[in-house]
Design a protein around this motif. Structure first.
Motif, PDB file in Angstrom:
ATOM      1  N   TYR A   1       0.840  -1.200   0.000  1.00  0.00           N
ATOM      2  CA  TYR A   1       0.000   0.000   0.000  1.00  0.00           C
ATOM      3  C   TYR A   1       0.879   1.255   0.000  1.00  0.00           C
ATOM      4  CZ  TYR A   1       1.162   0.186   4.984  1.00  0.00           C
ATOM      5  OH  TYR A   1       1.834   0.235   6.179  1.00  0.00           O
TER       6      TYR A   1
ATOM      7  N   LYS B   1      -7.779  -3.892   7.803  1.00  0.00           N
ATOM      8  CA  LYS B   1      -8.664  -5.019   8.102  1.00  0.00           C
ATOM      9  C   LYS B   1      -8.761  -5.941   6.891  1.00  0.00           C
ATOM     10  CE  LYS B   1     -11.618  -2.235  11.165  1.00  0.00           C
ATOM     11  NZ  LYS B   1     -13.016  -1.788  11.410  1.00  0.00           N
TER      12      LYS B   1
ATOM     13  N   SER C   1      -7.621   2.484   6.253  1.00  0.00           N
ATOM     14  CA  SER C   1      -8.034   3.866   6.530  1.00  0.00           C
ATOM     15  C   SER C   1      -6.815   4.666   6.976  1.00  0.00           C
ATOM     16  CB  SER C   1      -9.110   3.906   7.612  1.00  0.00           C
ATOM     17  OG  SER C   1      -8.579   3.540   8.877  1.00  0.00           O
TER      18      SER C   1
ATOM     19  N   THR D   1     -10.731   6.232   3.400  1.00  0.00           N
ATOM     20  CA  THR D   1     -10.681   4.768   3.359  1.00  0.00           C
ATOM     21  C   THR D   1     -10.595   4.253   1.928  1.00  0.00           C
ATOM     22  OG1 THR D   1     -13.103   4.529   3.277  1.00  0.00           O
ATOM     23  CG2 THR D   1     -12.072   4.637   5.463  1.00  0.00           C
ATOM     24  N   THR D   2     -10.062   3.027   1.791  1.00  0.00           N
ATOM     25  CA  THR D   2      -9.991   2.332   0.508  1.00  0.00           C
ATOM     26  C   THR D   2     -10.219   0.841   0.759  1.00  0.00           C
ATOM     27  OG1 THR D   2      -8.417   3.925  -0.400  1.00  0.00           O
ATOM     28  CG2 THR D   2      -8.563   1.793  -1.497  1.00  0.00           C
ATOM     29  N   THR D   3     -10.988   0.181  -0.124  1.00  0.00           N
ATOM     30  CA  THR D   3     -11.244  -1.257  -0.042  1.00  0.00           C
ATOM     31  C   THR D   3     -10.949  -1.887  -1.403  1.00  0.00           C
ATOM     32  OG1 THR D   3     -12.971  -0.918   1.611  1.00  0.00           O
ATOM     33  CG2 THR D   3     -12.944  -3.033   0.484  1.00  0.00           C
ATOM     34  N   ARG D   4     -10.350  -3.111  -1.372  1.00  0.00           N
ATOM     35  CA  ARG D   4     -10.055  -3.815  -2.623  1.00  0.00           C
ATOM     36  C   ARG D   4     -10.310  -5.310  -2.426  1.00  0.00           C
ATOM     37  NH1 ARG D   4      -4.468  -3.333  -6.253  1.00  0.00           N
ATOM     38  NH2 ARG D   4      -5.101  -4.813  -7.886  1.00  0.00           N
ATOM     39  N   THR D   5     -10.831  -5.970  -3.476  1.00  0.00           N
ATOM     40  CA  THR D   5     -11.168  -7.397  -3.423  1.00  0.00           C
ATOM     41  C   THR D   5     -10.111  -8.232  -4.151  1.00  0.00           C
ATOM     42  OG1 THR D   5     -13.530  -6.891  -3.350  1.00  0.00           O
ATOM     43  CG2 THR D   5     -12.917  -9.138  -3.981  1.00  0.00           C
TER      44      THR D   5
ATOM     45  N   SER E   1     -11.629  -9.288   1.060  1.00  0.00           N
ATOM     46  CA  SER E   1     -11.513  -7.831   0.872  1.00  0.00           C
ATOM     47  C   SER E   1     -10.536  -7.270   1.880  1.00  0.00           C
ATOM     48  CB  SER E   1     -12.874  -7.147   1.035  1.00  0.00           C
ATOM     49  OG  SER E   1     -13.774  -7.583   0.045  1.00  0.00           O
ATOM     50  N   THR E   2      -9.645  -6.415   1.392  1.00  0.00           N
ATOM     51  CA  THR E   2      -8.726  -5.697   2.271  1.00  0.00           C
ATOM     52  C   THR E   2      -9.195  -4.251   2.394  1.00  0.00           C
ATOM     53  OG1 THR E   2      -7.278  -5.261   0.371  1.00  0.00           O
ATOM     54  CG2 THR E   2      -6.729  -7.139   1.795  1.00  0.00           C
ATOM     55  N   PHE E   3      -9.050  -3.697   3.609  1.00  0.00           N
ATOM     56  CA  PHE E   3      -9.533  -2.362   3.934  1.00  0.00           C
ATOM     57  C   PHE E   3      -8.410  -1.595   4.619  1.00  0.00           C
ATOM     58  CE2 PHE E   3     -10.999   0.392   7.360  1.00  0.00           C
ATOM     59  CZ  PHE E   3     -11.904   1.225   6.742  1.00  0.00           C
TER      60      PHE E   3
ATOM     61  N   THR F   1     -13.449 -10.675  11.664  1.00  0.00           N
ATOM     62  CA  THR F   1     -12.618  -9.724  10.926  1.00  0.00           C
ATOM     63  C   THR F   1     -11.170  -9.831  11.396  1.00  0.00           C
ATOM     64  OG1 THR F   1     -14.473  -8.204  10.658  1.00  0.00           O
ATOM     65  CG2 THR F   1     -12.268  -7.283  10.378  1.00  0.00           C
TER      66      THR F   1
END
Length: 426
Positions: free
Chosen positions: A320, A329, A373, A379-383, A369-371, A338
């Motif tokens: 990241y 998370k 902040s 925040t950003t989330t990706r699968t 999914s990774t999260f 989680t």
């Protein structure tokens, strides 16, 4: 302001703290006024005399008497000042008689202007010595005050037409208290509203404010200053703000760029600035974190395949970009809870590792999914997807050789469904 009428003398008590000024008459009459002022030993104060009415005054001569002379003095050459009505129209000369504690004043008209009306003001600066005993009483009076008008008629200052008052030295306002942005805070927007408590002011002056913002704690680098006396836009309530008001806000006219910033505030009472407040640091961060990739470090095939018979867990590393990471998370349907990531460091091209249990997983593809902040709340989330294959391919040899030979050719046939790209199971 202590208005004194029907009197030629005032008496006041000098302290190193706020005191009352008691007004006495030359004869036994009712006190003219009582007021609070601050006369500090070792600091100058002003006595203001207002004479009137006067008409066509050409010249004026009078004497200020003050006592006790061993403690009171007229300190410097700027100790006699003319008020606005006289300034520019009259020339003031004066002579000090220190041994007798007298100041002789002469006013003479200059130019074509002739003052006419009431309220001719002359101010005297006096100093109470630093060794003045506490409780000392000082007395002022004006005597032999006489002059002539342009018609040659004697002009006499009447006791009933004389007003005198003590003007205390201005006391600067106190330092404002900073409220928001708080020290160490992170803001997800560059549109910043600064919030500070209104400074106390011993003179109860209405106050203006100066807000300073910079990229260094000593404001020696890039900085901006916003002064409400010059431009009140963005201030709420609009200054000058009465002393005792709860707080004041200032909103920047344009958004600030991302980065770390410092701010402080000071008050101005129309005569002097007060001290600066504390300096607080805050960060503007409007950019969400960037999740670059998720690498399955120990996958047995093509970086995403696992054999649960030999691989009871999977190790993954999340890459990241984020200067101020706060929370990481991992969410997935196959996880009982989680997964919280620890050991997050700020910067570019950073990574954090975590483990996944594979023991309970059947063959198939799995999504997680990774999260991430940051401290400003972005925040950003990706699968991501990986595969589990614990089943070998089905088949049998349909035509085997009868004997050992150096080179043998034979047919092999695989039955059942296709195994896909496979996990390496034979």
């Amino acid at each position: 302001t202590c208005a004194i009428t029907n009197t030629v003398a005032t008496a006041l008590t000098l302290y190193s703290r706020p005191i009352h000024v008691h007004v006495k008459a030359k004869q036994q009459v009712t006190l003219g006024a009582v007021c609070d002022t601050l006369l500090t030993r070792g600091e100058p104060f002003w006595l203001e005399a207002v004479f009137g009415p006067v008409t066509g005054l050409d010249s004026l001569a009078f004497t200020l008497n003050y006592s006790p002379g061993e403690y009171l003095s007229v300190p410097d050459a700027d100790s006699v000042m003319l008020g606005p009505a006289l300034l520019g129209n009259y020339l003031a000369t004066y002579r000090l008689v220190a041994d007798s504690a007298l100041v002789h004043v002469n006013l003479k008209r200059i130019g074509a202007g002739v003052f006419s009306g009431t309220g001719a003001v002359v101010r005297f600066k006096l100093l109470a010595a630093a060794n003045t005993p506490e409780g000392t009483r000082a007395r002022f009076s004006f005597t032999n005050a006489a002059g002539r008008d342009t018609a040659g008629v004697p002009f006499v200052i009447s006791v009933r037409d004389t007003t005198a008052r003590i003007i205390p030295p201005n006391r600067p306002p106190g330092a404002p208290g900073l409220l928001w942005p708080a020290a160490g805070s992170f803001l997800p927007t560059g549109t910043v509203s600064f919030h500070a408590s209104v400074s106390p002011d011993s003179d109860r002056d209405a106050l203006h404010f100066e807000v300073e913002v910079g990229d260094r704690p000593d404001f020696s680098g890039t900085s901006q200053s916003f002064f409400s006396a010059s431009n009140a836009t963005g201030f709420q309530p609009t200054p000058p703000v009465p002393e005792g008001t709860d707080s004041v806000r200032f909103t920047l006219p344009s958004p600030m760029p991302d980065g770390a910033w410092y701010w402080r505030v000071r008050a101005w009472d129309g005569k002097a600035y007060g001290p600066y407040s504390e300096v607080w640091r805050f960060v503007v961060d409007t950019t969400p974190p960037v999740l670059d990739s998720l690498v399955f470090v120990d996958a047995v095939y093509q970086g995403r395949w696992y054999n649960p018979h030999t691989d009871t867990s999977a190790t993954a590393r999340l890459w990241y970009d984020e200067v101020y990471p706060k929370t990481g998370k991992v969410f997935a349907d196959f996880l009982s809870d989680t997964l919280h990531l620890s050991g997050l460091f700020g910067g570019q091209n950073q990574s954090v590792a975590f483990n996944l249990s594979l023991a309970h997983l059947t063959d198939g593809n799995y999504s997680l999914s990774t999260f991430l902040s940051d401290s400003a709340g972005n925040t950003t989330t990706r699968t991501h997807t990986f595969f589990v294959d614990g089943t070998p391919p089905g088949g049998y040899i349909s035509n085997a050789p009868d004997s050992i030979a150096e080179n043998v050719s034979y047919m092999i046939h695989v039955t059942g469904q296709t195994d896909g790209t496979g996990s390496g199971i034979a």
